[in-house]
Enzyme design. Structure first.
Site: not given
Ligand code: BES
Ligand code: ZN
Ligand code: MN
Length: 500
Positions: A351, A349, A272, A279, A353
């Site tokens: 993704e 990001d 990711d 990110k 869901r």
């Molecule tokens: N895979 C990430 C969540 C994540 C963050 C897992 C840190 C493990 C450690 C997920 O896809 C993500 O990026 N979520 C975003 C959502 C936001 C853009 C609403 C997040 O949590 O920042």
């Molecule tokens: Zn993710």
């Molecule tokens: Mn993500």
């Protein structure tokens, strides 16, 4: 490591180390401890008198037997206070002892049934905990290290019990422990593997191997089939990558009907990057673990196939990378999910869901009785619960309670989070049916509510393992790196459903 249960007297057992226990505050030695103490000319009781040996939780005292016993070394492992001993603490105690002995190049060890009979801990539970503690606590991931390790490996672990009537229970416990630990290690191996070795194609291969090894049905849907099914959300995420996405399906049949008692769905983003909503580069390497939900589901199916509970289980693993290629999904794009709901993309990001939306769409189309999804879904969940506790969200209290109980049996901590309707406001879109981010506030909850939208009326639970899937420091029987959470919870849950 070879594991065995045998009846006999541990003080007469030949091994590089024999392990016995001391409860905190014990003054008068009895049973095995007294026999071994006598053989060592009071070597244990002297240490207690001198205050060196206290029986504190996690304390390991090593005594060389210098020919006075067939066991070369005696380890007195502290159990802590009697009233505080649990099955999960035994896992941690055994892990600590095993690592200590491995560092000393011990190859064979024998142990009593640690903790059995204390505080209602059965012989079966003790044996299961010993095996899980040893196998999980000694786990390392060295596949890409060409240099030899500094330590050897423990080759044999024997549980020695003098009362024959306990042997059957110990054997039962050790077999269950071996299956559960084996599955957990399978998940850890997949998660620890970097994304260039664990692409969606690699995950499909792992799932096919599990299916072949343990007799499960497997089906891998390719991009064309996803298109036919209208999996627009999953395909939207996959657009930014050159790796072909895979929709992995495993089926276990434990009773003679076509009904699906439970579907396990696991997020498998094999890397990711965030996509166009890129990110920051700090810690982006952790995102090789964004397929932990999918790995846990595949591994749980391996254990389920071996334990053979009387329920039907379907596993769904939507697998893709999330990369910012030239055809990538962009903020403001609108996608149509399998069941027809349209989604406005705010952040590429968010993704996880999206791919879960189509997995749940598939589950509902095949009328599952219940669905549990597992995902490293939000950083917000890490902020809320850290690396200790998995967030539990759902629309059905009975299923939530069953999962929390299954987790507590496994020693995998779970805590229910609220999903009140008021939070749904944050997911409302002006241009589509729903949007894929609900803002900073309550980020783990709005993500769960988004997924729940695609579960409809089906009893559903979502496990956010973003914090619990990997740790950066060894903690009890969880070694640095992937933890394998929540493999053992999922297996316990399915087994408990069969008991009803
Ligand atoms: N895979 C990430 C969540 C994540 C963050 C897992 C840190 C493990 C450690 C997920 O896809 C993500 O990026 N979520 C975003 C959502 C936001 C853009 C609403 C997040 O949590 O920042
Ligand atoms: Zn993710
Ligand atoms: Mn993500």
């Amino acid at each position: 490591m070879e594991i065995a249960v045998t009846d006999g007297d541990i003080s007469r057992f030949e091994a590089d180390a024999i392990v016995v226990n001391l409860l905190e505050g014990t003054e008068d030695l009895s049973g095995n401890l007294a026999i071994i103490d006598a053989a060592l000319d009071g070597g244990i009781s002297n240490l207690i008198t001198q205050g060196e040996l206290k029986g504190k939780f996690g304390e390991n005292t090593l005594i060389h037997s210098l020919g006075k016993l067939p066991g070369t070394r005696v380890v007195v492992a502290g159990l802590g206070k009697e009233s505080e001993l649990t099955q999960d603490k035994i896992r941690g105690i055994v892990a600590g002892t095993c690592r200590m002995l491995r560092d000393k190049n011990v190859k064979s060890l024998a142990t009593i049934a640690q903790g059995a009979g204390v505080n209602g801990i059965t012989y079966e539970a003790a044996a299961q905990a010993i095996v899980e503690g040893a196998l999980l606590g000694l786990y390392t991931f060295r596949r890409h290290i060409t240099k030899d390790p500094e330590h050897g490996e423990i080759e044999r672990l024997t549980i020695v019990e003098s009362d024959r009537s306990n042997i059957a229970a110990l054997e039962q416990g050790y077999r269950k422990g071996e299956v559960l630990a084996g599955a957990t290690i399978l998940a850890r191996d997949m998660v620890n593997e970097p994304s260039n070795y664990m692409t969606p194609t690699d995950m499909a291969r792992e799932a096919s191997k599990v299916a072949a090894d343990y007799g499960l049905a497997v089906e891998i849907l390719e991009k064309e089939q996803m298109e036919e099914l209208g999996m627009g959300a999953l395909l939207g995420v996959a657009r930014g990558s050159h790796q072909p996405p895979k929709f992995i399906i495993l089926r276990y049949k434990g009773r003679d009907t076509e009904e699906i008692d439970i579907t396990l769905a696991g997020k498998a983003i094999t890397f990711d990057s965030g996509g166009i909503s890129l990110k920051p580069s700090a810690n982006m390497d952790d995102m090789k673990g964004d397929m932990s939900g999918g790995a846990a589901v595949i591994a749980a199916m391996a254990a389920i196939a071996q334990l053979k509970p009387g329920v039907n289980v379907m596993a769904l693993i939507p697998a893709t990378e999330n990369l910012p290629g030239g055809s990538a999904l962009k903020p403001a794009d609108v996608l149509t999910s399998m069941e027809g709901k349209t989604i406005e993309i705010i952040s590429t990001d968010a993704e996880g869901r999206l791919i879960l939306a189509d997995a749940l769409g598939y589950a509902r189309k095949h009328s599952t009785k219940r669905v549990v999804d597992v995902a490293t879904l939000t950083g917000a969940c890490v902020v809320a619960l850290g690396t200790v506790t998995t967030g539990v969200f759902g629309n059905n209290q009975e299923l939530i309670d069953q999962i929390v109980t299954a987790g507590s049996e496994a020693g995998e901590k779970m805590w229910q989070m609220p999903i009140f309707d008021e939070y749904k406001e944050q997911n409302k879109s002006a241009v589509a049916d729903i949007k894929n981010t609900g803002g900073r506030d309550a980020g783990a909850i709005t993500a769960a509510l988004f997924v729940g939208e695609f579960a409809g009326d089906t009893p559903w639970v979502h496990l956010d393992i973003a914090g619990t899937n990997m740790i950066d420091k060894t903690r009890k029987y969880e070694t640095k790196g992937a933890t394998g959470v929540p493999v053992r919870t999922l297996v316990n849950l399915v087994v408990s459903l069969a008991g009803k």
